[in-house]
Motif scaffolding. Structure first.
Motif, PDB file in Angstrom:
ATOM      1  N   GLY A 190       0.795   3.538  -9.843  1.00 41.32           N
ATOM      2  CA  GLY A 190       0.244   2.933  -8.634  1.00 41.32           C
ATOM      3  C   GLY A 190       0.292   1.420  -8.694  1.00 41.32           C
ATOM      4  O   GLY A 190       0.644   0.762  -7.712  1.00 41.32           O
ATOM      5  N   ILE A 191      -0.047   0.843  -9.836  1.00 38.05           N
ATOM      6  CA  ILE A 191       0.012  -0.616  -9.999  1.00 38.05           C
ATOM      7  C   ILE A 191       1.451  -1.102  -9.899  1.00 38.05           C
ATOM      8  O   ILE A 191       1.737  -2.096  -9.220  1.00 38.05           O
ATOM      9  CB  ILE A 191      -0.632  -1.031 -11.333  1.00 38.05           C
ATOM     10  N   VAL A 192       2.365  -0.409 -10.561  1.00 37.09           N
ATOM     11  CA  VAL A 192       3.777  -0.797 -10.499  1.00 37.09           C
ATOM     12  C   VAL A 192       4.300  -0.681  -9.066  1.00 37.09           C
ATOM     13  O   VAL A 192       5.007  -1.565  -8.580  1.00 37.09           O
ATOM     14  CB  VAL A 192       4.616   0.049 -11.481  1.00 37.09           C
ATOM     15  N   GLY A 193       3.945   0.393  -8.373  1.00 40.73           N
ATOM     16  CA  GLY A 193       4.362   0.560  -6.983  1.00 40.73           C
ATOM     17  C   GLY A 193       3.799  -0.517  -6.079  1.00 40.73           C
ATOM     18  O   GLY A 193       4.471  -1.000  -5.165  1.00 40.73           O
ATOM     19  N   PHE A 194       2.551  -0.921  -6.332  1.00 42.62           N
ATOM     20  CA  PHE A 194       1.931  -1.991  -5.554  1.00 42.62           C
ATOM     21  C   PHE A 194       2.686  -3.304  -5.745  1.00 42.62           C
ATOM     22  O   PHE A 194       2.961  -4.024  -4.777  1.00 42.62           O
ATOM     23  CB  PHE A 194       0.467  -2.152  -5.979  1.00 42.62           C
ATOM     24  N   ILE A 195       3.044  -3.612  -6.982  1.00 40.82           N
ATOM     25  CA  ILE A 195       3.767  -4.853  -7.270  1.00 40.82           C
ATOM     26  C   ILE A 195       5.162  -4.818  -6.648  1.00 40.82           C
ATOM     27  O   ILE A 195       5.622  -5.814  -6.067  1.00 40.82           O
ATOM     28  CB  ILE A 195       3.824  -5.098  -8.787  1.00 40.82           C
ATOM     29  N   ILE A 196       5.840  -3.688  -6.753  1.00 35.71           N
ATOM     30  CA  ILE A 196       7.167  -3.579  -6.146  1.00 35.71           C
ATOM     31  C   ILE A 196       7.069  -3.697  -4.628  1.00 35.71           C
ATOM     32  O   ILE A 196       7.900  -4.347  -3.984  1.00 35.71           O
ATOM     33  CB  ILE A 196       7.847  -2.258  -6.569  1.00 35.71           C
ATOM     34  N   GLY A 197       6.057  -3.090  -4.028  1.00 40.41           N
ATOM     35  CA  GLY A 197       5.857  -3.208  -2.591  1.00 40.41           C
ATOM     36  C   GLY A 197       5.546  -4.623  -2.160  1.00 40.41           C
ATOM     37  O   GLY A 197       6.023  -5.086  -1.118  1.00 40.41           O
ATOM     38  N   ALA A 198       4.757  -5.338  -2.947  1.00 34.68           N
ATOM     39  CA  ALA A 198       4.450  -6.734  -2.630  1.00 34.68           C
ATOM     40  C   ALA A 198       5.712  -7.588  -2.728  1.00 34.68           C
ATOM     41  O   ALA A 198       5.932  -8.474  -1.893  1.00 34.68           O
ATOM     42  CB  ALA A 198       3.377  -7.260  -3.567  1.00 34.68           C
ATOM     43  N   PHE A 199       6.535  -7.341  -3.725  1.00 32.70           N
ATOM     44  CA  PHE A 199       7.795  -8.069  -3.845  1.00 32.70           C
ATOM     45  C   PHE A 199       8.722  -7.741  -2.683  1.00 32.70           C
ATOM     46  O   PHE A 199       9.403  -8.621  -2.154  1.00 32.70           O
ATOM     47  CB  PHE A 199       8.471  -7.745  -5.176  1.00 32.70           C
ATOM     48  N   TYR A 209       0.827  -1.215   0.000  1.00 33.43           N
ATOM     49  CA  TYR A 209       0.000   0.000   0.000  1.00 33.43           C
ATOM     50  C   TYR A 209       0.857   1.260   0.000  1.00 33.43           C
ATOM     51  O   TYR A 209       0.513   2.249  -0.643  1.00 33.43           O
ATOM     52  CB  TYR A 209      -0.938   0.007   1.200  1.00 33.43           C
ATOM     53  N   ILE A 210       1.968   1.214   0.710  1.00 23.12           N
ATOM     54  CA  ILE A 210       2.892   2.352   0.696  1.00 23.12           C
ATOM     55  C   ILE A 210       3.461   2.520  -0.710  1.00 23.12           C
ATOM     56  O   ILE A 210       3.559   3.644  -1.221  1.00 23.12           O
ATOM     57  CB  ILE A 210       4.002   2.149   1.735  1.00 23.12           C
ATOM     58  N   GLY A 211       3.838   1.408  -1.347  1.00 21.65           N
ATOM     59  CA  GLY A 211       4.343   1.468  -2.714  1.00 21.65           C
ATOM     60  C   GLY A 211       3.311   1.998  -3.690  1.00 21.65           C
ATOM     61  O   GLY A 211       3.626   2.771  -4.587  1.00 21.65           O
ATOM     62  N   ALA A 212       2.058   1.582  -3.507  1.00 20.54           N
ATOM     63  CA  ALA A 212       0.993   2.077  -4.380  1.00 20.54           C
ATOM     64  C   ALA A 212       0.783   3.578  -4.189  1.00 20.54           C
ATOM     65  O   ALA A 212       0.632   4.317  -5.168  1.00 20.54           O
ATOM     66  CB  ALA A 212      -0.300   1.326  -4.107  1.00 20.54           C
ATOM     67  N   ALA A 213       0.784   4.031  -2.940  1.00 28.27           N
ATOM     68  CA  ALA A 213       0.597   5.457  -2.674  1.00 28.27           C
ATOM     69  C   ALA A 213       1.746   6.280  -3.247  1.00 28.27           C
ATOM     70  O   ALA A 213       1.523   7.335  -3.868  1.00 28.27           O
ATOM     71  CB  ALA A 213       0.465   5.700  -1.171  1.00 28.27           C
ATOM     72  N   LEU A 214       2.965   5.807  -3.062  1.00 31.05           N
ATOM     73  CA  LEU A 214       4.109   6.517  -3.623  1.00 31.05           C
ATOM     74  C   LEU A 214       4.083   6.484  -5.150  1.00 31.05           C
ATOM     75  O   LEU A 214       4.454   7.470  -5.800  1.00 31.05           O
ATOM     76  CB  LEU A 214       5.414   5.919  -3.100  1.00 31.05           C
ATOM     77  N   GLY A 215       3.640   5.387  -5.726  1.00 31.98           N
ATOM     78  CA  GLY A 215       3.521   5.299  -7.176  1.00 31.98           C
ATOM     79  C   GLY A 215       2.482   6.273  -7.718  1.00 31.98           C
ATOM     80  O   GLY A 215       2.693   6.903  -8.753  1.00 31.98           O
TER      81      GLY A 215
END
Length: 54
Positions: free
Chosen positions: A36-45, A4-10
């Motif tokens: 946002g989608i890319v940030g979500f995926i990077i955050g999940a990884f 979620y942090i990655g999505a928000a930053l994305g």
């Protein structure tokens, strides 16, 4: 939680980049969605790679 942090930053990065390029509202939405989608995926990884504290 990192996803979620990655999505928000994305989303913020996408909005900033589209605004800097002089985009209209649809460009802002498109950039925010993609980043946002890319940030979500990077955050999940990152959640899989970085061990949990404690």
């Amino acid at each position: 939680m990192l996803n979620y942090i990655g999505a928000a930053l994305g989303i913020l990065l996408g909005l900033w980049l589209a605004r800097r390029r002089g985009g209209n509202r649809l460009d802002l939405l498109h950039y925010a969605t993609i980043f946002g989608i890319v940030g979500f995926i990077i955050g999940a990884f990152a959640m899989l790679v970085i061990p949990a504290p404690g």
